[in-house]
Write an enzyme that holds these catalytic residues in place. Structure first.
Site, PDB file in Angstrom:
ATOM      1  N   GLU A  44       0.786  -1.133   0.029  1.00  0.00           N
ATOM      2  CA  GLU A  44       0.017  -0.226  -0.094  1.00  0.00           C
ATOM      3  C   GLU A  44       0.885   1.331   0.033  1.00  0.00           C
ATOM      4  O   GLU A  44       1.881   1.336   0.510  1.00  0.00           O
ATOM      5  CB  GLU A  44      -1.005   0.126   1.381  1.00  0.00           C
ATOM      6  CG  GLU A  44      -1.832   1.278   1.477  1.00  0.00           C
ATOM      7  CD  GLU A  44      -2.613   1.337   2.855  1.00  0.00           C
ATOM      8  OE1 GLU A  44      -3.543   1.849   2.688  1.00  0.00           O
ATOM      9  OE2 GLU A  44      -1.976   0.720   3.607  1.00  0.00           O
ATOM     10  N   LYS A 119      -9.927   0.952  -1.372  1.00  0.00           N
ATOM     11  CA  LYS A 119     -10.025   0.675   0.129  1.00  0.00           C
ATOM     12  C   LYS A 119     -11.313   0.871   0.582  1.00  0.00           C
ATOM     13  O   LYS A 119     -11.931   2.104   0.500  1.00  0.00           O
ATOM     14  CB  LYS A 119      -8.898   1.477   0.696  1.00  0.00           C
ATOM     15  CG  LYS A 119      -8.421   0.998   2.203  1.00  0.00           C
ATOM     16  CD  LYS A 119      -7.352   1.742   2.671  1.00  0.00           C
ATOM     17  CE  LYS A 119      -7.102   1.303   4.132  1.00  0.00           C
ATOM     18  NZ  LYS A 119      -5.627   2.051   4.512  1.00  0.00           N
ATOM     19  N   CYS A 153      -4.829  -3.205   3.864  1.00  0.00           N
ATOM     20  CA  CYS A 153      -4.399  -2.682   5.215  1.00  0.00           C
ATOM     21  C   CYS A 153      -5.466  -2.972   6.174  1.00  0.00           C
ATOM     22  O   CYS A 153      -6.083  -3.920   6.570  1.00  0.00           O
ATOM     23  CB  CYS A 153      -3.830  -1.460   5.162  1.00  0.00           C
ATOM     24  SG  CYS A 153      -2.792  -1.112   6.431  1.00  0.00           S
TER      25      CYS A 153
END
Length: 285
Positions: A44, A119, A153
């Site tokens: 990321e 995300k 993440c």
């Protein structure tokens, strides 16, 4: 069915041009291809390295400047995926959609197609400091080696979304991450293990290492790549096929045996996916 995956512990450092960034990325891909990788995962926010180039007057670039590199980034990784005949999960890159900034994971196919997954869960820093907007939809991606998902993440810390990925048929979750200290790193690592146990899937993760002294909120990085498995007899007892050395510039590689997942789902010491109590709590449909 097996797939060989490599995960890059990408070393962030100040650069002076996009060509320098491209050369570093190709170096990692060439290295992974020496081990016959079929999927290569970058972390990321690794493209924030481009912000270290700065402006001609010497002033710093900010996160709002990152989307201007989008076309160059996509062209670079699309060409590399085709040239080396490999699937590349190109970490995440910040793109602009209308008035919004999205942190988007990209899947570059060997045939030139590009898949995107924004995300879905964004951290307070992404909201308050970088004015990010979360993604609005979730999908899984078919490849010639099986169905995968890309969850970035913080996303892996939410069990519901990985349950949806498994229900949609994903056997491998690729999790690019970027954490600045041990606390954040271990949140991602521990929940990756939990998601692998809960859903009997593989989780392939990696993070950034190094530092970008001129880029706000990228001055500290704590990262380690790992390939995480369910905890059952066919797999390593700690649920780790391979892991890197913390904060080192390196690549790790492992083979994912998808048949073992199907085996433990049916006949494992525990069958967590099959044993869901959907009579007591709602499940994704």
């Amino acid at each position: 069915m097996k797939m060989r995956v490599s995960a890059v512990q990408y070393h962030l450092h100040t650069i002076s041009s996009f060509d320098e960034f491209a050369a570093q990325c190709e170096h990692y891909i060439k290295t992974a291809m020496e081990f016959d990788a079929e999927f290569i995962l970058f972390p990321e926010f690794f493209t924030t390295q481009l912000l270290s180039i700065g402006r001609e007057d010497g002033s710093s670039l900010t996160i709002d400047d990152l989307p201007r590199f989008t076309e160059s980034y996509r062209q670079l990784f699309s060409n590399l995926a085709k040239q080396y005949n490999v699937h590349i999960i190109g970490g995440t890159h910040v793109i602009r959609k209308g008035d919004h900034l999205n942190n988007v994971a990209h899947l570059f196919y060997p045939d030139g197609r590009i898949g995107e997954q924004a995300k879905l869960h964004i951290t307070p820093t992404e909201v308050n400091e970088w004015n990010m907007t979360p993604g609005e939809d979730f999908q899984v991606f078919d490849t010639d080696k099986g169905r995968i998902a890309m969850l970035t993440c913080y996303d892996i810390e939410f069990p519901e979304i990985v349950r949806i990925a498994k229900a949609k048929g994903a056997d491998v979750i690729f999790c690019p991450s970027c954490t600045d200290d041990r606390h954040g790193f271990h949140r991602v690592r521990y929940t990756s293990h939990a998601r692998a146990v809960e859903n009997q899937v593989y989780v392939v993760g990696t993070g950034t290492v190094g530092t970008l002294p001129t880029v706000d909120f990228m001055r500290a990085n704590f990262g380690q790549a790992a390939v995480i498995t369910p905890n059952d007899i066919p797999f390593p007892p700690k649920g780790i096929l391979v892991e890197g050395e913390v904060n080192n510039d390196m690549i790790v590689t492992a083979d994912l045996d998808l048949d073992l997942l199907y085996e433990v789902r049916e006949r494992g010491a525990v069958t967590t996916w099959r044993d869901r109590r959907t009579d007591l709590y709602p499940d994704w449909k």
